[in-house]
Design a protein around this motif. Structure first.
Motif, PDB file in Angstrom:
ATOM      1  N   MET A 111      -2.162   3.749  -5.526  1.00 19.07           N
ATOM      2  CA  MET A 111      -2.569   4.816  -4.623  1.00 19.07           C
ATOM      3  C   MET A 111      -2.226   4.365  -3.222  1.00 19.07           C
ATOM      4  N   ILE A 112      -1.358   5.105  -2.556  1.00 17.22           N
ATOM      5  CA  ILE A 112      -0.990   4.695  -1.200  1.00 17.22           C
ATOM      6  C   ILE A 112      -1.669   5.610  -0.190  1.00 17.22           C
ATOM      7  N   PHE A 113      -2.632   5.076   0.532  1.00 19.86           N
ATOM      8  CA  PHE A 113      -3.292   5.832   1.603  1.00 19.86           C
ATOM      9  C   PHE A 113      -2.427   5.670   2.854  1.00 19.86           C
ATOM     10  N   GLY A 114      -2.052   6.788   3.432  1.00 14.76           N
ATOM     11  CA  GLY A 114      -1.131   6.713   4.576  1.00 14.76           C
ATOM     12  C   GLY A 114       0.289   6.942   4.073  1.00 14.76           C
ATOM     13  N   ALA A 115       0.413   7.774   3.010  1.00 11.90           N
ATOM     14  CA  ALA A 115       1.701   7.936   2.332  1.00 11.90           C
ATOM     15  C   ALA A 115       2.727   8.723   3.138  1.00 11.90           C
ATOM     16  N   THR A 116       2.291   9.382   4.215  1.00 16.22           N
ATOM     17  CA  THR A 116       3.283  10.086   5.026  1.00 16.22           C
ATOM     18  C   THR A 116       3.653   9.247   6.251  1.00 16.22           C
TER      19      THR A 116
ATOM     20  N   PHE B 163      -5.191   0.069  -4.767  1.00 15.00           N
ATOM     21  CA  PHE B 163      -5.452   0.951  -3.629  1.00 15.00           C
ATOM     22  C   PHE B 163      -4.783   0.315  -2.422  1.00 15.00           C
ATOM     23  N   TYR B 164      -3.752   0.933  -1.919  1.00 17.32           N
ATOM     24  CA  TYR B 164      -2.986   0.341  -0.821  1.00 17.32           C
ATOM     25  C   TYR B 164      -3.318   1.107   0.461  1.00 17.32           C
ATOM     26  N   LEU B 165      -3.960   0.435   1.410  1.00 20.26           N
ATOM     27  CA  LEU B 165      -4.330   1.113   2.652  1.00 20.26           C
ATOM     28  C   LEU B 165      -3.275   0.850   3.729  1.00 20.26           C
ATOM     29  N   ALA B 166      -2.334   1.793   3.814  1.00 14.97           N
ATOM     30  CA  ALA B 166      -1.238   1.651   4.790  1.00 14.97           C
ATOM     31  C   ALA B 166      -1.507   2.615   5.933  1.00 14.97           C
ATOM     32  N   MET B 167      -2.609   2.407   6.601  1.00 12.63           N
ATOM     33  CA  MET B 167      -3.031   3.378   7.608  1.00 12.63           C
ATOM     34  C   MET B 167      -3.920   2.743   8.666  1.00 12.63           C
ATOM     35  N   ALA B 168      -4.412   3.597   9.581  1.00 12.56           N
ATOM     36  CA  ALA B 168      -5.211   3.079  10.695  1.00 12.56           C
ATOM     37  C   ALA B 168      -6.443   2.331  10.189  1.00 12.56           C
ATOM     38  N   PRO B 169      -6.686   1.133  10.729  1.00 12.21           N
ATOM     39  CA  PRO B 169      -7.750   0.273  10.202  1.00 12.21           C
ATOM     40  C   PRO B 169      -9.151   0.844  10.380  1.00 12.21           C
ATOM     41  N   GLU B 170      -9.323   1.811  11.305  1.00 14.19           N
ATOM     42  CA  GLU B 170     -10.700   2.296  11.486  1.00 14.19           C
ATOM     43  C   GLU B 170     -11.231   2.981  10.233  1.00 14.19           C
ATOM     44  N   PHE B 171     -10.344   3.322   9.299  1.00 13.15           N
ATOM     45  CA  PHE B 171     -10.819   3.995   8.085  1.00 13.15           C
ATOM     46  C   PHE B 171     -10.988   3.051   6.889  1.00 13.15           C
ATOM     47  N   PHE B 172     -10.586   1.792   7.041  1.00 17.70           N
ATOM     48  CA  PHE B 172     -10.631   0.868   5.893  1.00 17.70           C
ATOM     49  C   PHE B 172     -12.021   0.838   5.248  1.00 17.70           C
ATOM     50  N   GLY B 173     -13.038   0.659   6.104  1.00 14.44           N
ATOM     51  CA  GLY B 173     -14.400   0.518   5.599  1.00 14.44           C
ATOM     52  C   GLY B 173     -14.863   1.782   4.896  1.00 14.44           C
ATOM     53  N   THR B 174     -14.656   2.927   5.538  1.00 14.73           N
ATOM     54  CA  THR B 174     -15.075   4.212   4.957  1.00 14.73           C
ATOM     55  C   THR B 174     -14.411   4.426   3.605  1.00 14.73           C
ATOM     56  N   ILE B 175     -13.129   4.158   3.546  1.00 17.93           N
ATOM     57  CA  ILE B 175     -12.414   4.403   2.297  1.00 17.93           C
ATOM     58  C   ILE B 175     -12.948   3.491   1.189  1.00 17.93           C
ATOM     59  N   ALA B 176     -13.096   2.208   1.520  1.00 11.89           N
ATOM     60  CA  ALA B 176     -13.570   1.271   0.491  1.00 11.89           C
ATOM     61  C   ALA B 176     -14.936   1.712  -0.035  1.00 11.89           C
ATOM     62  N   GLU B 177     -15.800   2.122   0.874  1.00 14.18           N
ATOM     63  CA  GLU B 177     -17.138   2.540   0.445  1.00 14.18           C
ATOM     64  C   GLU B 177     -17.070   3.785  -0.450  1.00 14.18           C
ATOM     65  N   HIS B 178     -16.260   4.742  -0.052  1.00 19.71           N
ATOM     66  CA  HIS B 178     -16.115   5.955  -0.876  1.00 19.71           C
ATOM     67  C   HIS B 178     -15.484   5.648  -2.236  1.00 19.71           C
ATOM     68  N   LEU B 179     -14.530   4.757  -2.243  1.00 15.07           N
ATOM     69  CA  LEU B 179     -13.863   4.470  -3.523  1.00 15.07           C
ATOM     70  C   LEU B 179     -14.896   4.028  -4.553  1.00 15.07           C
ATOM     71  N   LYS B 180     -15.847   3.247  -4.078  1.00 12.26           N
ATOM     72  CA  LYS B 180     -16.891   2.777  -4.991  1.00 12.26           C
ATOM     73  C   LYS B 180     -17.886   3.908  -5.287  1.00 12.26           C
ATOM     74  N   MET B 181     -18.377   4.503  -4.211  1.00 13.21           N
ATOM     75  CA  MET B 181     -19.424   5.516  -4.352  1.00 13.21           C
ATOM     76  C   MET B 181     -18.950   6.687  -5.227  1.00 13.21           C
ATOM     77  N   ASP B 182     -17.700   7.075  -5.089  1.00  8.28           N
ATOM     78  CA  ASP B 182     -17.213   8.242  -5.805  1.00  8.28           C
ATOM     79  C   ASP B 182     -16.516   7.883  -7.126  1.00  8.28           C
ATOM     80  N   GLY B 183     -16.717   6.665  -7.554  1.00  4.92           N
ATOM     81  CA  GLY B 183     -16.320   6.285  -8.913  1.00  4.92           C
ATOM     82  C   GLY B 183     -14.868   5.883  -9.109  1.00  4.92           C
ATOM     83  N   LEU B 184     -14.077   5.787  -8.048  1.00  6.70           N
ATOM     84  CA  LEU B 184     -12.652   5.475  -8.264  1.00  6.70           C
ATOM     85  C   LEU B 184     -12.409   4.021  -8.658  1.00  6.70           C
ATOM     86  N   THR B 185     -13.391   3.175  -8.327  1.00  3.19           N
ATOM     87  CA  THR B 185     -13.199   1.762  -8.688  1.00  3.19           C
ATOM     88  C   THR B 185     -13.812   1.451 -10.060  1.00  3.19           C
TER      89      THR B 185
END
Ligand code: BG6
Length: 500
Positions: free
Chosen positions: A12-17, A116-138
């Motif tokens: 999954m590439i976040f920041g794919a564009t 999960f590849y985070l190729a994007m602005a670092p201010e979202f790293f934490g939010t994304i990681a937390e959601h990935l867990k909370m919303d069951g993707l991990t």
């Protein structure tokens, strides 16, 4: 997993564009695919922009074609790419992403492995990681891995905070922090040159080495990255990561085994031995620079302060030179000089290991100064090694002359070495974290760099801009070595191609 096994995963590439995905990630994945290293895989491109799958696939195709002329099986490769327009703060968006991922997993039999590849602005790293867990993707049947790009924080404190956030969803051994220098062929070669040659390791210490110089110069300015660069500067952008990683590889003790844990723990020990410098001492050890205007082949180059998104009174450094001391038995007294900057004369990364002079020069009778022996490791753009020796001048006299033995990777093997990202992506898919940075390395590097940035941020440099574009940096960077009786070996003189 051994080299011949093909890894299986959904990526999954976040920041794919974004720029990184287009310039590096898609072409690198395609090259792995072409080389037959990938078999069961699929990619979900994730970004905010609302585009169709077809548009996304077309972007992937364009990015590959602009990087490679060969397009064998490109249709099959691209058919594995799916796009999801995503809101990083919305759980519903993660639910849809999870559903897409499950479907791809079934279609391509991906064994529940997710990257999960985070190729994007670092201010979202934490939010994304937390959601990935909370919303069951991990919550997967196979492995889950998080790949993150720099900047990993902008100080030890912010890095720690970020680390805590991502650690809620991923264990340390599931986190792959990219330092793309560790994927470079010749950076990986440092260990082999050191530990596979009987003629270097015995000399690799303060008895035989007088100093080590690492230069990573760039010709480009900040281009369109002014906004980011203003918060970073060369110290955080290059020194905290790439430069200190090279220092660690050059300075570390031989690991007892070539495993990820053993290599990392030796690198950590080397970083722990770095002399901490602070306060007023900084000026004796570090030099900062900022580029002014210049001229390149008749083209006017603008000063850093006139670049887009840059404060016209900016105090941000675009150049750093430093003297690092490693206070341990092996390196006591040997300076490691580093320098890096934008808008410099050449684009090069080179390491020069300068050996001590021999005890007595017999060739003074012929009025000859002997050159010290140098081992030059060419990281880029050429890749190779050069050894500078002294040998007899042909003819009657016994005079000596400098000679160079050189090995150029490309020239001899005739192949292009794989891109750093190609190797790193493959390593991550195979679960090999050796060439990624462990949290301990990140923390030590930040604590070293924080001492310097704290001082620099609080004391504006009145001489900025202090080097002209298209030069090798401010004069103070030369004085830094001169005070110790050394000088920077000119990078052009050291070209591997010119010494064949
Ligand atoms: C990146 C920095 O990490 O490295 C850039 O953010 C820099 O500012 C780049 O240009 C240099 O990488 P390379 O591989 O071109 O030496």
């Amino acid at each position: 997993m051994n080299q011949s096994e093909k890894p299986t995963a959904l990526i999954m590439i976040f920041g794919a564009t974004g720029d990184l995905a287009n310039r590096k990630l898609f072409p690198s994945l395609y090259r792995l695919y072409q080389k037959g290293k990938l078999d069961r895989f699929a990619v979900v491109g994730v970004a905010r922009r609302s585009i169709t799958n077809e548009q996304f696939q077309q972007n992937v195709r364009d990015s590959i074609l602009s990087a490679d002329s060969n397009d064998t099986n490109i249709d099959d490769f691209i058919s594995r790419f799916v796009y999801h327009s995503h809101d990083v703060t919305d759980s519903n968006s993660y639910a849809t992403l999870n559903q897409i991922s499950d479907e791809l997993d079934q279609r391509y039999q991906l064994d529940g492995n997710r990257i999960f590849y985070l190729a994007m602005a670092p201010e979202f790293f934490g939010t994304i990681a937390e959601h990935l867990k909370m919303d069951g993707l991990t919550n997967v049947a196979g492995f889950k891995r998080l790949v993150i790009e720099k900047p990993f924080g902008r100080s030890l404190e912010s890095a720690q905070k970020l680390n805590e956030q991502i650690r809620t969803a991923f264990a340390e051994n599931e986190i792959y922090r990219i330092d793309h220098y560790l994927g470079k062929e010749m950076v990986q070669n440092i260990e082999v040159i050191r530990f596979a040659n009987a003629m270097f390791e015995p000399l690799w210490n303060n008895r035989y080495i007088s100093n080590i110089q690492i230069t990573s110069s760039e010709t480009l300015g900040v281009e369109e990255r002014g906004r980011y660069y203003e918060t970073s500067g060369a110290l955080r952008d290059m020194v905290q990561n790439h430069m200190l990683q090279m220092v660690a590889l050059l300075a570390m003790e031989p690991p007892i085994r070539l495993t990820t844990e053993e290599i990392r723990s030796e690198k950590v020990r080397a970083l722990r031995s770095l002399r901490q410098i602070s306060g007023e001492e900084i000026n004796q050890y570090f030099v900062r620079g900022q580029y002014g205007e210049g001229n390149l082949n008749g083209e006017e180059l603008v000063a850093y302060r006139n670049e887009d998104m840059v404060d016209p009174k900016s105090n941000t450094e675009t150049f750093v030179a430093g003297k690092l001391m490693i206070d341990n038995f092996r390196w006591a007294g040997v300076p490691f000089y580093i320098r890096t900057g934008k808008r410099m004369l050449t684009k090069q990364t080179k390491i020069v290991v300068q050996f001590k002079d021999i005890p007595m020069n017999l060739y003074y009778q012929t009025e000859q100064e002997l050159q010290p022996n140098l081992l030059v490791i060419h990281i880029q753009p050429e890749e190779g090694i050069t050894l500078h020796l002294n040998a007899k001048k042909s003819g009657q006299s016994l005079a000596a002359k400098p000679v160079k033995l050189s090995y150029a990777n490309r020239g001899i093997d005739g192949i292009n070495t794989p891109e750093a990202y190609e190797k790193l992506l493959y390593d991550c898919m195979r679960g090999d974290a050796t060439n990624f940075t462990h949290w301990d390395e990140v923390a030590l590097s930040w604590s070293f760099v924080d001492n310097i940035s704290r001082v620099w941020e609080n004391t504006p440099e009145v001489s900025f801009p202090n080097y002209e574009s298209n030069t090798m940096g401010p004069k103070a960077a030369h004085d830094l070595l001169e005070r110790d009786g050394f000088h920077w070996w000119p990078v052009t003189m050291l070209d591997v191609e010119t010494c064949k």
